[in-house]
Design a protein around this motif. Structure first.
Motif, PDB file in Angstrom:
ATOM      1  N   PRO A 135       0.845  -1.203   0.000  1.00  0.00           N
ATOM      2  CA  PRO A 135       0.000   0.000   0.000  1.00  0.00           C
ATOM      3  C   PRO A 135       0.875   1.245   0.000  1.00  0.00           C
ATOM      4  O   PRO A 135       2.014   1.230   0.483  1.00  0.00           O
ATOM      5  CB  PRO A 135      -0.780  -0.124   1.317  1.00  0.00           C
ATOM      6  N   TRP A 136       0.365   2.345  -0.537  1.00  0.00           N
ATOM      7  CA  TRP A 136       1.205   3.521  -0.707  1.00  0.00           C
ATOM      8  C   TRP A 136       1.756   4.107   0.589  1.00  0.00           C
ATOM      9  O   TRP A 136       2.865   4.654   0.577  1.00  0.00           O
ATOM     10  CB  TRP A 136       0.479   4.594  -1.516  1.00  0.00           C
ATOM     11  N   PRO A 137       1.050   4.011   1.759  1.00  0.00           N
ATOM     12  CA  PRO A 137       1.681   4.569   2.974  1.00  0.00           C
ATOM     13  C   PRO A 137       3.015   3.913   3.311  1.00  0.00           C
ATOM     14  O   PRO A 137       3.932   4.581   3.801  1.00  0.00           O
ATOM     15  CB  PRO A 137       0.636   4.303   4.068  1.00  0.00           C
ATOM     16  N   VAL A 164      21.474  17.706  -2.481  1.00  0.00           N
ATOM     17  CA  VAL A 164      20.795  16.495  -2.015  1.00  0.00           C
ATOM     18  C   VAL A 164      19.310  16.772  -1.837  1.00  0.00           C
ATOM     19  O   VAL A 164      18.450  15.974  -2.251  1.00  0.00           O
ATOM     20  CB  VAL A 164      21.405  15.996  -0.689  1.00  0.00           C
ATOM     21  N   GLY A 165      18.998  17.914  -1.226  1.00  0.00           N
ATOM     22  CA  GLY A 165      17.590  18.281  -1.059  1.00  0.00           C
ATOM     23  C   GLY A 165      16.877  18.423  -2.389  1.00  0.00           C
ATOM     24  O   GLY A 165      15.713  18.004  -2.528  1.00  0.00           O
ATOM     25  N   ALA A 166      17.567  18.988  -3.388  1.00  0.00           N
ATOM     26  CA  ALA A 166      16.971  19.124  -4.714  1.00  0.00           C
ATOM     27  C   ALA A 166      16.695  17.764  -5.338  1.00  0.00           C
ATOM     28  O   ALA A 166      15.646  17.537  -5.959  1.00  0.00           O
ATOM     29  CB  ALA A 166      17.892  19.946  -5.626  1.00  0.00           C
ATOM     30  N   GLY A 167      17.644  16.831  -5.159  1.00  0.00           N
ATOM     31  CA  GLY A 167      17.437  15.491  -5.690  1.00  0.00           C
ATOM     32  C   GLY A 167      16.255  14.791  -5.048  1.00  0.00           C
ATOM     33  O   GLY A 167      15.455  14.129  -5.723  1.00  0.00           O
ATOM     34  N   ILE A 168      16.124  14.949  -3.741  1.00  0.00           N
ATOM     35  CA  ILE A 168      14.989  14.352  -3.033  1.00  0.00           C
ATOM     36  C   ILE A 168      13.690  14.979  -3.527  1.00  0.00           C
ATOM     37  O   ILE A 168      12.680  14.284  -3.722  1.00  0.00           O
ATOM     38  CB  ILE A 168      15.161  14.537  -1.521  1.00  0.00           C
ATOM     39  N   ARG A 169      13.714  16.282  -3.726  1.00  0.00           N
ATOM     40  CA  ARG A 169      12.508  16.970  -4.215  1.00  0.00           C
ATOM     41  C   ARG A 169      12.106  16.451  -5.590  1.00  0.00           C
ATOM     42  O   ARG A 169      10.916  16.227  -5.849  1.00  0.00           O
ATOM     43  CB  ARG A 169      12.780  18.475  -4.285  1.00  0.00           C
ATOM     44  N   CYS A 170      13.080  16.230  -6.449  1.00  0.00           N
ATOM     45  CA  CYS A 170      12.767  15.696  -7.773  1.00  0.00           C
ATOM     46  C   CYS A 170      12.184  14.282  -7.674  1.00  0.00           C
ATOM     47  O   CYS A 170      11.267  13.921  -8.417  1.00  0.00           O
ATOM     48  CB  CYS A 170      14.019  15.686  -8.644  1.00  0.00           C
ATOM     49  N   GLU A 171      12.720  13.476  -6.767  1.00  0.00           N
ATOM     50  CA  GLU A 171      12.219  12.109  -6.617  1.00  0.00           C
ATOM     51  C   GLU A 171      10.826  12.072  -6.017  1.00  0.00           C
ATOM     52  O   GLU A 171      10.145  11.048  -6.098  1.00  0.00           O
ATOM     53  CB  GLU A 171      13.182  11.302  -5.751  1.00  0.00           C
ATOM     54  N   TRP A 172      10.407  13.162  -5.423  1.00  0.00           N
ATOM     55  CA  TRP A 172       9.054  13.212  -4.873  1.00  0.00           C
ATOM     56  C   TRP A 172       8.005  12.992  -5.958  1.00  0.00           C
ATOM     57  O   TRP A 172       6.952  12.415  -5.728  1.00  0.00           O
ATOM     58  CB  TRP A 172       8.835  14.557  -4.183  1.00  0.00           C
ATOM     59  N   TRP A 173       8.319  13.440  -7.180  1.00  0.00           N
ATOM     60  CA  TRP A 173       7.363  13.254  -8.272  1.00  0.00           C
ATOM     61  C   TRP A 173       7.186  11.779  -8.592  1.00  0.00           C
ATOM     62  O   TRP A 173       6.079  11.325  -8.902  1.00  0.00           O
ATOM     63  CB  TRP A 173       7.833  14.013  -9.514  1.00  0.00           C
ATOM     64  N   VAL A 181       3.697   6.724  -7.779  1.00  0.00           N
ATOM     65  CA  VAL A 181       3.450   5.475  -7.070  1.00  0.00           C
ATOM     66  C   VAL A 181       2.179   5.582  -6.237  1.00  0.00           C
ATOM     67  O   VAL A 181       1.344   4.672  -6.219  1.00  0.00           O
ATOM     68  CB  VAL A 181       4.655   5.112  -6.175  1.00  0.00           C
ATOM     69  N   ILE A 182       2.016   6.721  -5.544  1.00  0.00           N
ATOM     70  CA  ILE A 182       0.809   6.921  -4.732  1.00  0.00           C
ATOM     71  C   ILE A 182      -0.431   6.918  -5.610  1.00  0.00           C
ATOM     72  O   ILE A 182      -1.466   6.347  -5.258  1.00  0.00           O
ATOM     73  CB  ILE A 182       0.923   8.244  -3.942  1.00  0.00           C
TER      74      ILE A 182
END
Length: 340
Positions: free
Chosen positions: A12-14, A58-67, A72-73
């Motif tokens: 499940p997505w959570p 690193v923060g920018a990379g994480i932000r990009c991976e949020w998409w 997935v959600i």
């Protein structure tokens, strides 16, 4: 993804969100420790802005991976093939690495590298086994009992599964998975982390150069030959762990650690970081953070992989943001930005 014929898990997505967050936080923390380390080293404070920029990357990379996480959600659930067997494979990698260190007298780097080389011969188990090998690199000072090692391997195996849908193809993800498992056990217990002094500037430059070379070689081997990323990293780690202690006096373990950490950056998919030049830049970041986090959480299995993960996230995120900027100047709106 593993392709074994075995019962599947539907995630499940959570749980995927939890996996994403558990992998996203450690590289930010280690890069922050790297900034702190530059402040501790007299005469090298000028490197602080560089590592601050790296932390922002690193923060920018994480932000990009949020998409990717949003995608997935949106799908609602993810089916992971052979997830139960992945837990056993992670545990096996941990055990084999421990045997190499405790029974054969190998260094943790050489032992984990050899486990990766052997596991690469069976491609459908190589990835989880290599992840487990990083748990097995943990110093006995961190874990006071083999039960703690087993628990850390189990936690890493669970995270390996729930984080499967995110951060695909970014080098160091396996090490970060192991690092989280180790910390979840080590922090609440009485284990003590190791701490080492930061060397002078000439040593730092040499370590950075070796790391950039190690990352580029690993990337070249797995993108321009039939070798898998696991095999390429294992080969570079084994050579670095065995040869550098002979060639380098005084800081042999530091050079070997930087080389092995950089090999994880070199495992990155060319879809994430396109060529050896940018991988070399990621290797420079690896070398700097390896040096300046010497006083912090030493002896933790997966720390080297987490450093590589952060460096690769920083380069990938920066390149992606530059692409988005150029596209926006041409009037193109990225599909991710249209997602609601």
């Amino acid at each position: 993804m593993s392709h074994w014929t075995a019962p599947d898990w539907s995630l499940p997505w959570p749980s995927v969100v939890v996996g994403f967050l558990l992998l996203a936080v450690p590289p930010l923390v280690l890069f922050g420790f790297g900034v702190w380390g530059t402040l501790l080293a007299q005469g090298l404070v000028l490197l602080s802005p560089i590592l601050v920029a790296g932390t922002l990357g690193v923060g920018a990379g994480i932000r990009c991976e949020w998409w990717e996480l949003r995608r997935v959600i949106h799908e609602g659930s993810v089916v992971v093939d052979g997830a139960r067997w992945n837990l056993l494979a992670v545990g096996g990698g941990t055990l084999f690495t421990l045997v190499g260190v405790a029974e054969l007298g190998l260094s943790p780097i050489v032992s984990a590298s050899l486990v990766g080389i052997v596991a690469a011969a069976v491609r459908n188990v190589a990835v989880p086994v290599y992840c487990g090998a990083f748990v097995g690199m943990t110093s006995p000072e961190v874990f006071g009992s083999y039960w703690y090692v087993a628990l850390a391997a189990a936690l890493a195996g669970v995270l390996f599964t729930v984080a499967h849908p995110v951060f695909h193809g970014i080098g160091g993800k396996l090490g970060t998975t192991a690092f989280v498992g180790v910390l979840l056990v080590a922090v609440p217990t009485t284990g003590s982390f190791q701490s080492s002094a930061i060397p002078d500037g000439s040593v730092v430059l040499s370590v950075v150069g070796v790391a950039a070379l190690g990352a580029s070689i690993t990337f070249t081997v797995h993108t321009r030959s039939a070798a898998t990323p696991v095999l390429a990293s294992g080969l570079v780690g084994a050579v670095g762990g065995a040869v550098l202690p002979i060639l380098v006096g005084g800081f042999e373990q530091l050079f070997a650690a930087a080389t092995y950490s950089a090999s994880f950056a070199g495992m990155t998919s060319p879809r994430r970081i396109p060529n050896e030049w940018w991988i070399g830049v990621a290797g420079i970041g690896v070398g700097l953070v390896v040096v300046y986090t010497l006083p912090f959480v030493g002896g933790s299995g997966g720390k080297l992989g987490t450093i590589a993960f952060g460096s690769c996230l920083g380069i990938h995120g920066t390149l992606r943001l530059v692409d988005v900027f150029h596209l926006s100047r041409r009037g193109y709106r990225a599909p991710e930005a249209e997602t609601t």
